[in-house]
Design a protein around this motif. Structure first.
Motif, short mmCIF file in Angstrom:
data_model
loop_
_atom_site.label_atom_id
_atom_site.label_comp_id
_atom_site.label_asym_id
_atom_site.label_seq_id
_atom_site.Cartn_x
_atom_site.Cartn_y
_atom_site.Cartn_z
N UNK A 51 0.53 -16.30 -6.92
CA UNK A 51 -0.61 -15.67 -6.88
C UNK A 51 -0.59 -14.02 -7.15
N UNK A 52 -1.14 -13.38 -6.58
CA UNK A 52 -1.54 -11.99 -6.75
C UNK A 52 -0.23 -11.29 -6.33
N UNK A 53 0.41 -10.78 -7.09
CA UNK A 53 1.84 -10.19 -6.55
C UNK A 53 1.30 -8.67 -5.55
N UNK A 54 0.39 -7.94 -5.86
CA UNK A 54 -0.13 -7.08 -4.74
C UNK A 54 -0.46 -7.87 -3.21
N UNK A 55 -0.88 -9.06 -3.31
CA UNK A 55 -1.12 -9.78 -1.76
C UNK A 55 0.27 -10.09 -1.27
N UNK A 56 1.18 -10.79 -2.30
CA UNK A 56 2.65 -10.75 -2.11
C UNK A 56 3.48 -9.67 -1.12
N UNK A 57 3.00 -8.48 -1.80
CA UNK A 57 3.65 -7.23 -1.07
C UNK A 57 3.21 -7.07 0.20
N UNK A 58 2.02 -7.06 0.38
CA UNK A 58 1.15 -6.97 1.69
C UNK A 58 1.70 -8.06 2.64
N UNK A 59 1.90 -9.20 2.28
CA UNK A 59 2.40 -10.27 2.93
C UNK A 59 3.81 -10.05 3.72
N UNK A 241 6.50 -16.98 -0.67
CA UNK A 241 6.08 -15.73 -1.67
C UNK A 241 7.41 -15.65 -2.36
N UNK A 242 7.68 -14.37 -3.18
CA UNK A 242 8.66 -14.33 -4.06
C UNK A 242 9.19 -12.79 -3.84
N UNK A 243 10.23 -12.43 -4.14
CA UNK A 243 10.95 -11.06 -4.17
C UNK A 243 9.86 -10.22 -4.82
N UNK A 244 9.64 -9.23 -3.80
CA UNK A 244 8.60 -8.35 -4.29
C UNK A 244 9.12 -7.13 -5.26
N UNK A 245 8.74 -7.06 -6.67
CA UNK A 245 9.07 -5.89 -7.24
C UNK A 245 8.61 -4.51 -6.73
N UNK A 246 7.37 -4.65 -6.39
CA UNK A 246 6.74 -3.32 -5.60
C UNK A 246 7.88 -2.93 -4.60
N UNK A 247 8.04 -3.75 -3.77
CA UNK A 247 8.95 -3.17 -2.49
C UNK A 247 10.25 -2.82 -2.91
N UNK A 248 11.04 -3.61 -3.89
CA UNK A 248 12.29 -3.48 -4.22
C UNK A 248 12.28 -2.06 -4.84
N UNK A 331 13.36 4.07 -19.06
CA UNK A 331 12.68 3.68 -17.86
C UNK A 331 13.17 2.25 -17.68
N UNK A 332 13.69 1.61 -16.74
CA UNK A 332 14.38 0.22 -16.41
C UNK A 332 13.43 -0.52 -15.69
N UNK A 333 12.81 0.18 -14.55
CA UNK A 333 11.94 -0.61 -13.83
C UNK A 333 10.86 0.29 -13.33
N UNK A 334 9.48 -0.20 -13.66
CA UNK A 334 8.41 0.55 -13.33
C UNK A 334 7.35 -0.48 -12.60
N UNK A 335 6.49 0.10 -11.79
CA UNK A 335 5.39 -0.74 -11.19
C UNK A 335 4.61 0.17 -10.52
N UNK A 341 -0.08 4.55 -3.81
CA UNK A 341 -1.07 5.04 -4.67
C UNK A 341 -0.70 5.73 -6.11
N UNK A 342 0.49 5.37 -6.56
CA UNK A 342 1.13 6.01 -7.60
C UNK A 342 2.04 4.97 -8.33
N UNK A 343 2.28 5.27 -9.81
CA UNK A 343 3.29 4.48 -10.49
C UNK A 343 4.72 5.19 -10.33
N UNK A 344 5.83 4.18 -9.86
CA UNK A 344 6.83 4.74 -9.38
C UNK A 344 7.63 3.83 -10.37
#
Length: 389
Positions: A51-59, A241-248, A331-335, A341-344
């Motif tokens: 589902x929503x990857x952002x919700x997965x991140x918050x979970x 869930x799945x491994x979170x690109x945002x968190x990693x 750029x190798x990984x971006x999210x 509240x920013x693109x990293x």
């Protein structure tokens, strides 16, 4: 993995592309619990969408998630020369590695290029598991062994890991295994059973959060193990869930094939601490890495802040980085990080442009976008960089 369970050979709605891509012992459970999309990793399906990857991140960052990472296959090395052979594969000094300990290592080729960045587990004096990122290290290790002149056995055991990650993962583990599990130290392992299910449990994970990995040693009991963990975690908000690109990316964690590959060496990605060129033991790539250390590198991995509207999803190709109209990296990984509240992003850039504060550009169809070199990890709540042991 073998099973005598009956199957429905007339089922026409089963997900899959054929038997050349393997399903994990948890595959059916993940589908049942809402997995909507899969990728292929080490020739296996791995869930990438609940589902929503952002919700997965918050979970993940608020509670806990359970991830099927059975695709992180194990290469098992045993025999009288297992320790000596294992040292020949990696530039990290393993001489002080104790039984029951885990270590983050690199596996390099003769040119010093990185073939894999796995977790190494030492189960006994001459018994190791290499818990893999996405490359065929089983074939590499078996090939090296042919001419190594060492007494070792190398194969793939019936072992399938799960990751239980997030700040409440410890509470779930206590419910499963009792209070004593809290004594398990970071990057150490323990042999346990859960209602007769044989496991190796380690205090490791790919999330930059508190976490555990549970290595199932009987593939016929995957569905049972998944359900037991989910039931124990329900009071603590555990979600599939799945491994979170945002968190990693927030944690500055590398993803093999994205941020490093066979043409990347340890010095380019700041992994000098995993290379010991002064130890007596020889390893594949030692001479090449000595030359690289002496000559220096022409590019380095950095963190970036990308000043543009929030990215809708992670990048699916390498984006060029420019300076004064000249391509100077990628750029190798971006999210987009909803917490920051920013693109990293993680990027590989020319060494002379790797200093914090350097301004670069990403050319796009709607004009150039500014990217600024910043410190990583991007999010470090304890003000100390989490470093894998």
């Amino acid at each position: 993995m073998t099973t005598n369970a009956p199957i429905n050979i007339e089922k026409d709605d089963e997900f899959g592309f054929g038997t050349q891509i393997r399903k994990s012992p948890y595959f059916d459970a993940t589908v049942r619990w809402g997995a909507k999309g899969f990728s292929v990793y080490n020739h296996m399906y791995i869930p990438r969408d609940f589902g929503d990857p952002v919700q997965n991140f918050w979970n993940l960052v608020n509670d806990a998630i359970l991830c099927d990472v059975a695709a992180e296959r194990q290469v098992e090395i045993t025999g009288p020369d297992a320790a000596k052979f294992m040292q020949s594969l990696t530039p990290r000094d393993l001489s002080e590695m104790a039984v029951g300990q885990c270590k983050y290592i690199l596996i390099t080729n003769q040119d010093g290029g990185i073939l894999n960045d796995p977790i190494l587990l030492r189960l006994a004096e001459n018994h190791f598991w290499i818990s893999l990122a996405d490359t065929d290290i089983l074939l590499w290790a078996q090939g090296v062994a042919v001419h190594a002149g060492m007494d070792v056995s190398i194969g793939e055991p019936d072992v399938s890991p799960l990751q239980l990650q997030g700040p409440k993962s410890g509470e779930v583990m206590k419910k499963l295994f009792g209070e004593s599990i809290m004594d398990l130290r970071y990057y150490w392992l323990r042999e346990l059973e859960l209602d007769g299910i044989p496991l190796i449990v380690s205090r490791t994970g790919w999330s930059s959060e508190l976490g555990y990995e549970l290595y199932l040693q009987d593939g016929t009991r995957g569905d049972e193990l998944w359900e037991k963990i989910m039931a124990a975690g329900e009071p603590f908000g555990l979600k599939p869930g799945h491994t979170s690109t945002i968190r990693r990316i927030e944690g500055g964690m590398l993803s093999y094939h994205a941020d490093a590959d066979i043409n990347t060496n340890p010095y380019e990605i700041g992994m000098d601490r995993l290379v010991n060129l002064d130890m007596d033991a020889d390893f594949i790539g030692k001479a090449a890495l000595k030359r690289i250390r002496e000559n220096g590198v022409s590019r380095k991995e950095v963190g970036l802040r990308i000043d543009m509207a929030p990215l809708k999803k992670p990048n699916t190709r390498f984006w060029p980085l420019t300076k004064d109209g000249k391509t100077v990296g990628k750029v190798t990984s971006a999210v987009y990080s909803p917490r920051l509240e920013q693109n990293i992003a993680l990027a590989m850039v020319a060494t002379e442009l790797s200093e914090i504060g350097t301004t670069l550009e990403i050319p796009t169809e709607s004009g150039s976008v500014q990217a600024i070199v910043v410190e990583k990890p991007f999010f470090d709540p304890k003000k100390q960089k989490a470093i894998a042991s």
